[in-house]
Design a protein around this motif. Structure first.
Motif, PDB file in Angstrom:
ATOM      1  N   ASP A  52      46.317  41.009  42.344  1.00 52.28           N
ATOM      2  CA  ASP A  52      46.845  42.239  41.749  1.00 52.28           C
ATOM      3  C   ASP A  52      47.365  43.183  42.828  1.00 52.28           C
ATOM      4  OD1 ASP A  52      46.249  41.206  39.230  1.00 52.28           O
ATOM      5  OD2 ASP A  52      44.221  42.024  39.271  1.00 52.28           O
ATOM      6  N   GLU A  53      46.861  44.418  42.866  1.00 49.13           N
ATOM      7  CA  GLU A  53      47.405  45.412  43.804  1.00 49.13           C
ATOM      8  C   GLU A  53      47.144  45.039  45.256  1.00 49.13           C
ATOM      9  OE1 GLU A  53      43.257  46.699  42.839  1.00 49.13           O
ATOM     10  OE2 GLU A  53      44.966  46.142  41.601  1.00 49.13           O
ATOM     11  N   ASP A  60      46.453  36.673  41.260  1.00 49.26           N
ATOM     12  CA  ASP A  60      45.447  37.552  40.652  1.00 49.26           C
ATOM     13  C   ASP A  60      44.857  38.555  41.636  1.00 49.26           C
ATOM     14  OD1 ASP A  60      45.665  36.651  38.083  1.00 49.26           O
ATOM     15  OD2 ASP A  60      43.989  35.242  38.214  1.00 49.26           O
TER      16      ASP A  60
END
Length: 189
Positions: free
Chosen positions: A28-29, A26
């Motif tokens: 993410d980027e 989680d």
């Protein structure tokens, strides 16, 4: 000029729900940024099951409820420079440790197993047998937090910690600037 070696990171999930590994994803980027700085070695994320190199950082999710958990945790302590307990199960035993409170001193493990496999309300075990096979890891008398088995260097609290908290802690560790958490960054709402 050669580029500096990326930090080697290993992860493991012991007695827990795998939620902390999902929290790692989680990021993410931020995962892209992190992967510029680290190589993931022994981990369920890579399906590498043994250490091939010494690792700079080991991340443990979950507590110890059986002998295999203890073996994995001790292996991580031997092979990782910094060992992180990630999440409440690793830090305090979490939900798996709930069995610690319901067991009695005279036959604690047996009573817990009987409740789980024979006498529990919705159990339909016609053989009335508790699973017992040499391939199954031996259960411990209770669930232990990681710090009761090996020395832990860093604890990242939460159930599960957010991807941002994990990323920030790892980034600061990699920079040599980790000195704990600011109160506002650790929330459980």
């Amino acid at each position: 000029m050669t580029e500096p070696r990326k930090a080697r990171v290993a992860t493991a999930s012991l007695a827990g729900c795998f939620g902390c590994h999902m929290a790692i994803l989680d990021m993410d980027e931020h995962l892209i940024d992190l992967m510029q700085r680290v190589e993931i070695h022994r981990s369920p994320l890579t399906d590498i099951k043994s250490f091939r190199h010494r690792c700079d950082i080991g991340i443990i999710e979950g507590g110890c409820c059986n002998e295999e958990n203890v073996h994995v945790l001790r292996d991580f302590r031997r092979n990782c420079d910094v060992l992180i307990a990630l999440g409440q199960c690793a830090i305090m035993g979490g939900l798996p440790a709930m069995r610690n409170a319901v067991m009695h001193s005279d036959a604690p493990l047996r009573e817990c197993l009987e409740e789980a496999y024979i006498t529990g309300r919705d159990i339909r075990n016609v053989t009335h047998n508790i699973p017992n096979d040499p391939a199954l890891p031996l259960l411990l008398d209770k669930v232990y937090p990681c710090s009761e088995v090996v020395e832990i260097d860093v604890q990242i609290p939460g159930c599960a910690p957010t991807g941002d908290v994990i990323f920030n802690a790892l980034s600061k560790l990699l920079d040599g600037k980790f000195d704990g958490f600011e109160r506002e960054s650790i929330r459980f709402d």
